[in-house]
Design a protein around this motif. Sequence first.
Motif, PDB file in Angstrom:
ATOM      1  N   GLY A 151       0.811  -1.215   0.000  1.00  0.00           N
ATOM      2  CA  GLY A 151       0.000   0.000   0.000  1.00  0.00           C
ATOM      3  C   GLY A 151       0.843   1.262   0.000  1.00  0.00           C
ATOM      4  N   PRO A 152       0.236   2.363  -0.324  1.00  0.00           N
ATOM      5  CA  PRO A 152       0.965   3.631  -0.423  1.00  0.00           C
ATOM      6  C   PRO A 152       1.251   4.247   0.937  1.00  0.00           C
ATOM      7  CG  PRO A 152      -1.355   4.030  -0.721  1.00  0.00           C
ATOM      8  CD  PRO A 152      -1.192   2.531  -0.601  1.00  0.00           C
ATOM      9  N   ARG A 153       2.103   5.214   0.923  1.00  0.00           N
ATOM     10  CA  ARG A 153       2.336   6.053   2.088  1.00  0.00           C
ATOM     11  C   ARG A 153       1.342   7.213   1.981  1.00  0.00           C
ATOM     12  NH1 ARG A 153       8.270   7.312   3.976  1.00  0.00           N
ATOM     13  NH2 ARG A 153       8.035   5.111   4.341  1.00  0.00           N
ATOM     14  N   VAL A 154       0.699   7.577   3.084  1.00  0.00           N
ATOM     15  CA  VAL A 154      -0.279   8.663   3.088  1.00  0.00           C
ATOM     16  C   VAL A 154       0.336   9.873   3.784  1.00  0.00           C
ATOM     17  CG1 VAL A 154      -2.581   9.396   3.820  1.00  0.00           C
ATOM     18  CG2 VAL A 154      -2.205   7.031   3.102  1.00  0.00           C
ATOM     19  N   LEU A 155       0.419  10.986   3.034  1.00  0.00           N
ATOM     20  CA  LEU A 155       0.932  12.238   3.583  1.00  0.00           C
ATOM     21  C   LEU A 155      -0.223  13.219   3.698  1.00  0.00           C
ATOM     22  CD1 LEU A 155       4.259  12.734   1.568  1.00  0.00           C
ATOM     23  CD2 LEU A 155       3.877  11.462   3.685  1.00  0.00           C
ATOM     24  N   ASP A 156      -0.497  13.652   4.900  1.00  0.00           N
ATOM     25  CA  ASP A 156      -1.571  14.596   5.183  1.00  0.00           C
ATOM     26  C   ASP A 156      -0.958  15.993   5.227  1.00  0.00           C
ATOM     27  OD1 ASP A 156      -3.554  16.207   6.484  1.00  0.00           O
ATOM     28  OD2 ASP A 156      -4.425  14.380   7.358  1.00  0.00           O
ATOM     29  N   VAL A 157      -1.388  16.872   4.313  1.00  0.00           N
ATOM     30  CA  VAL A 157      -0.755  18.185   4.169  1.00  0.00           C
ATOM     31  C   VAL A 157      -1.514  19.289   4.902  1.00  0.00           C
ATOM     32  CG1 VAL A 157       0.350  17.515   2.009  1.00  0.00           C
ATOM     33  CG2 VAL A 157      -1.862  18.689   1.937  1.00  0.00           C
ATOM     34  N   ARG A 158      -2.458  18.928   5.758  1.00  0.00           N
ATOM     35  CA  ARG A 158      -3.187  19.932   6.534  1.00  0.00           C
ATOM     36  C   ARG A 158      -2.314  20.478   7.651  1.00  0.00           C
ATOM     37  NH1 ARG A 158      -7.986  17.006   8.850  1.00  0.00           N
ATOM     38  NH2 ARG A 158      -6.398  15.402   9.045  1.00  0.00           N
ATOM     39  N   THR A 159      -2.835  21.481   8.342  1.00  0.00           N
ATOM     40  CA  THR A 159      -2.092  22.050   9.461  1.00  0.00           C
ATOM     41  C   THR A 159      -1.956  21.011  10.568  1.00  0.00           C
ATOM     42  OG1 THR A 159      -4.037  22.889  10.633  1.00  0.00           O
ATOM     43  CG2 THR A 159      -3.029  24.359   8.981  1.00  0.00           C
ATOM     44  N   VAL A 164      -0.039   8.900  -1.397  1.00  0.00           N
ATOM     45  CA  VAL A 164      -1.357   9.512  -1.505  1.00  0.00           C
ATOM     46  C   VAL A 164      -1.330  10.761  -0.635  1.00  0.00           C
ATOM     47  CG1 VAL A 164      -3.836   9.287  -1.077  1.00  0.00           C
ATOM     48  CG2 VAL A 164      -2.540   7.324  -1.933  1.00  0.00           C
ATOM     49  N   LEU A 165      -1.611  11.886  -1.250  1.00  0.00           N
ATOM     50  CA  LEU A 165      -1.641  13.166  -0.551  1.00  0.00           C
ATOM     51  C   LEU A 165      -3.067  13.453  -0.121  1.00  0.00           C
ATOM     52  CD1 LEU A 165       0.642  14.905  -3.138  1.00  0.00           C
ATOM     53  CD2 LEU A 165       1.278  14.372  -0.784  1.00  0.00           C
ATOM     54  N   VAL A 166      -3.219  13.937   1.108  1.00  0.00           N
ATOM     55  CA  VAL A 166      -4.534  14.125   1.700  1.00  0.00           C
ATOM     56  C   VAL A 166      -4.614  15.504   2.352  1.00  0.00           C
ATOM     57  CG1 VAL A 166      -6.117  13.263   3.482  1.00  0.00           C
ATOM     58  CG2 VAL A 166      -4.690  11.668   2.225  1.00  0.00           C
ATOM     59  N   CYS A 167      -5.773  16.128   2.245  1.00  0.00           N
ATOM     60  CA  CYS A 167      -6.080  17.344   3.005  1.00  0.00           C
ATOM     61  C   CYS A 167      -7.561  17.266   3.357  1.00  0.00           C
ATOM     62  CB  CYS A 167      -5.724  18.611   2.216  1.00  0.00           C
ATOM     63  SG  CYS A 167      -6.722  18.874   0.745  1.00  0.00           S
ATOM     64  N   ARG A 168      -8.160  18.384   3.658  1.00  0.00           N
ATOM     65  CA  ARG A 168      -9.570  18.376   4.036  1.00  0.00           C
ATOM     66  C   ARG A 168     -10.473  18.049   2.853  1.00  0.00           C
ATOM     67  NH1 ARG A 168     -14.107  21.595   4.276  1.00  0.00           N
ATOM     68  NH2 ARG A 168     -15.374  21.304   6.139  1.00  0.00           N
ATOM     69  N   SER A 169     -10.235  18.714   1.716  1.00  0.00           N
ATOM     70  CA  SER A 169     -11.136  18.550   0.568  1.00  0.00           C
ATOM     71  C   SER A 169     -10.436  18.131  -0.714  1.00  0.00           C
ATOM     72  CB  SER A 169     -11.873  19.868   0.314  1.00  0.00           C
ATOM     73  OG  SER A 169     -10.948  20.875  -0.083  1.00  0.00           O
ATOM     74  N   GLY A 170      -9.131  18.227  -0.775  1.00  0.00           N
ATOM     75  CA  GLY A 170      -8.370  17.865  -1.964  1.00  0.00           C
ATOM     76  C   GLY A 170      -7.605  19.016  -2.583  1.00  0.00           C
ATOM     77  N   ALA A 171      -7.962  20.261  -2.263  1.00  0.00           N
ATOM     78  CA  ALA A 171      -7.314  21.423  -2.884  1.00  0.00           C
ATOM     79  C   ALA A 171      -5.854  21.562  -2.454  1.00  0.00           C
ATOM     80  CB  ALA A 171      -8.087  22.698  -2.568  1.00  0.00           C
ATOM     81  N   ARG A 172      -5.589  21.503  -1.153  1.00  0.00           N
ATOM     82  CA  ARG A 172      -4.207  21.633  -0.683  1.00  0.00           C
ATOM     83  C   ARG A 172      -3.371  20.433  -1.105  1.00  0.00           C
ATOM     84  NH1 ARG A 172      -5.108  22.962   5.551  1.00  0.00           N
ATOM     85  NH2 ARG A 172      -7.203  22.216   5.095  1.00  0.00           N
ATOM     86  N   ALA A 173      -3.974  19.254  -1.106  1.00  0.00           N
ATOM     87  CA  ALA A 173      -3.259  18.053  -1.547  1.00  0.00           C
ATOM     88  C   ALA A 173      -2.878  18.173  -3.019  1.00  0.00           C
ATOM     89  CB  ALA A 173      -4.111  16.816  -1.298  1.00  0.00           C
ATOM     90  N   THR A 174      -3.742  18.753  -3.818  1.00  0.00           N
ATOM     91  CA  THR A 174      -3.432  18.964  -5.231  1.00  0.00           C
ATOM     92  C   THR A 174      -2.248  19.910  -5.377  1.00  0.00           C
ATOM     93  OG1 THR A 174      -5.715  18.527  -5.904  1.00  0.00           O
ATOM     94  CG2 THR A 174      -4.350  19.796  -7.437  1.00  0.00           C
ATOM     95  N   ARG A 175      -2.228  20.987  -4.593  1.00  0.00           N
ATOM     96  CA  ARG A 175      -1.094  21.917  -4.632  1.00  0.00           C
ATOM     97  C   ARG A 175       0.193  21.226  -4.180  1.00  0.00           C
ATOM     98  NH1 ARG A 175      -4.948  25.563  -2.815  1.00  0.00           N
ATOM     99  NH2 ARG A 175      -4.130  25.778  -0.727  1.00  0.00           N
TER     100      ARG A 175
END
Length: 192
Positions: free
Chosen positions: A25-33, A69-80
């Motif tokens: 499985g992938p590594r999940v990076l959460d880019v939120r505060t 897999v990049l994660v944030c609240r809604s997908g916008a910050r993860a996309t950036r």
Amino acid sequence: MTSTDTRPTTLDAAQVRTWLEQPDGPRVLDVRTPGEFAAAHIPGSYNVPLDLVTEHRRKLAEQIDEDVVLVCRSGARATRAGEALSSTGLPHLHVLDGGVQAWEAAGGDLVRGDGTWDLERQVRLVAGGIVLTGVLASTVLPAAKWVSAGIGAGLTGAALTDTCAMGMMLSRLPHNRRHSPELEDVLAQLRG
């Protein structure tokens, strides 16, 4: 689910859940505060705030050799964050479409703790408070209506560009940076 293209691909919550159940499985990076991450995050994910990703993308990319897999609240910050990391040539980047909200709506588990409100909720509170104050003040000082108009223009611009200057400023406040990971700690976690 690996990709040879360096641009991030978008995956829905069901795809990510299935993939995380696999041994590779992938590594999940959460880019939120850090505050948002402390409040609720996907089990096993790493908190790498967006400003850390954008500022240190090359150092982070050197530590990542698997699917992410990049994660944030809604997908916008993860996309950036995905765009920033893909600029280094890093392959195998994915963005969780709809972020933690979609994950939770699809029945995904979350580790819950004590954190701050979601950044979007903080923006609504501050923007709403400023608009309300501007409207009330305009009953005494008519020019105060322009404060509310300025916030309205800012929110419109934020929607059109899918960025939020107020959110970026709020993310730098101490209560949102509580538990903020240091670059060296993030790099050590990624190596481990």
